[in-house]
Design an enzyme around this catalytic site. Structure first.
Site, PDB file in Angstrom:
ATOM      1  N   TRP A  12     -35.153 -10.908   9.365  1.00 20.82           N
ATOM      2  CA  TRP A  12     -33.945 -11.447   9.825  1.00 20.82           C
ATOM      3  C   TRP A  12     -32.618 -11.266   9.042  1.00 20.82           C
ATOM      4  O   TRP A  12     -31.534 -10.993   9.446  1.00 20.82           O
ATOM      5  CB  TRP A  12     -34.223 -12.961   9.743  1.00 20.82           C
ATOM      6  CG  TRP A  12     -35.329 -13.495  10.649  1.00 20.82           C
ATOM      7  CD1 TRP A  12     -35.392 -12.813  11.808  1.00 20.82           C
ATOM      8  CD2 TRP A  12     -36.117 -14.896  10.646  1.00 20.82           C
ATOM      9  NE1 TRP A  12     -36.573 -13.916  12.484  1.00 20.82           N
ATOM     10  CE2 TRP A  12     -37.001 -14.795  11.815  1.00 20.82           C
ATOM     11  CE3 TRP A  12     -36.264 -15.581   9.464  1.00 20.82           C
ATOM     12  CZ2 TRP A  12     -37.760 -15.837  11.805  1.00 20.82           C
ATOM     13  CZ3 TRP A  12     -37.149 -16.554   9.838  1.00 20.82           C
ATOM     14  CH2 TRP A  12     -37.907 -16.603  10.994  1.00 20.82           C
ATOM     15  N   GLU A  13     -32.913 -11.047   7.646  1.00 18.92           N
ATOM     16  CA  GLU A  13     -31.892 -10.703   6.518  1.00 18.92           C
ATOM     17  C   GLU A  13     -31.512  -9.161   6.838  1.00 18.92           C
ATOM     18  O   GLU A  13     -30.359  -8.886   6.295  1.00 18.92           O
ATOM     19  CB  GLU A  13     -32.411 -10.983   5.102  1.00 18.92           C
ATOM     20  CG  GLU A  13     -32.519 -12.580   4.908  1.00 18.92           C
ATOM     21  CD  GLU A  13     -31.091 -13.298   4.639  1.00 18.92           C
ATOM     22  OE1 GLU A  13     -30.199 -12.486   4.481  1.00 18.92           O
ATOM     23  OE2 GLU A  13     -31.137 -14.715   4.817  1.00 18.92           O
ATOM     24  N   GLY A  14     -32.605  -8.464   6.834  1.00 19.41           N
ATOM     25  CA  GLY A  14     -32.442  -7.031   6.872  1.00 19.41           C
ATOM     26  C   GLY A  14     -32.813  -6.432   5.371  1.00 19.41           C
ATOM     27  O   GLY A  14     -33.438  -7.382   4.464  1.00 19.41           O
ATOM     28  N   ARG A 144     -30.628 -16.916  14.397  1.00 15.70           N
ATOM     29  CA  ARG A 144     -31.254 -16.986  12.958  1.00 15.70           C
ATOM     30  C   ARG A 144     -32.130 -18.364  13.211  1.00 15.70           C
ATOM     31  O   ARG A 144     -33.229 -18.529  13.049  1.00 15.70           O
ATOM     32  CB  ARG A 144     -30.509 -17.055  12.013  1.00 15.70           C
ATOM     33  CG  ARG A 144     -30.986 -17.387  10.697  1.00 15.70           C
ATOM     34  CD  ARG A 144     -32.069 -16.315  10.051  1.00 15.70           C
ATOM     35  NE  ARG A 144     -32.518 -16.782   8.775  1.00 15.70           N
ATOM     36  CZ  ARG A 144     -32.161 -16.086   7.737  1.00 15.70           C
ATOM     37  NH1 ARG A 144     -31.501 -15.195   7.811  1.00 15.70           N
ATOM     38  NH2 ARG A 144     -32.675 -16.536   6.628  1.00 15.70           N
TER      39      ARG A 144
END
Length: 156
Positions: A12-14, A144
């Site tokens: 999700w954040e990378g 998200r």
């Protein structure tokens, strides 16, 4: 946070080995690590107790170490604030949520209030309220939240 939760958070954040703009003007590196003023000035990050230069990027192992370091604060915030038992998936979802909205945001959230009042079925709707960046609806944040809710519910 479990390995499963950490993997989802990373997705999700990378995962970035170089500094990047997080989309709202915050210099970020690794897995959602917002650089502090001191880190920007010094060009160094503290990873596993060691000062590491990041100007030329980080290795994958350093990114994982930075994430582990960062997660301690969020895990501790959940452990200290939540007064009811939660499942591993719920804990992971709360850590991911807190990681994204910040510890102060989590402490003031209706999600924490409902949790501690043992109204667990309200937590997903409480999380959905956090879908704005700069006061404006953000589809990425809405997505998200839905992913965090799926984790909360044990659906992923």
């Amino acid at each position: 946070m479990s390995d499963h939760g950490r993997g989802l958070l990373t997705q999700w954040e990378g995962f970035k080995t170089q500094v990047y703009d997080d989309g709202v003007g915050v210099a970020t590196i690794g897995v959602g690590h917002a650089l502090t003023g001191t880190e920007k000035t010094s060009g160094m990050l503290m990873i596993d107790g060691t000062q590491v230069p990041y100007v030329h990027g980080l290795t994958a192992i350093q990114v994982q170490g930075l994430l582990a370091t960062d997660l301690h604060a969020y895990e501790n915030a959940i452990n200290e604030a939540v007064e009811v038992a939660v499942s591993q998936n719920q804990f992971d979802a709360l850590v991911a949520f807190c990681f994204n909205i910040g510890i102060n945001g989590f402490h003031g959230s209706s999600a924490l209030k409902d949790l501690n009042n043992n109204v667990l079925n309200e937590v997903p709707d409480d999380m959905r309220k956090w879908n704005k960046a700069g006061g404006v609806f953000n589809q990425g944040l809405a997505n998200r939240r839905e992913n965090e809710i799926k984790l909360w519910l044990g659906q992923i």
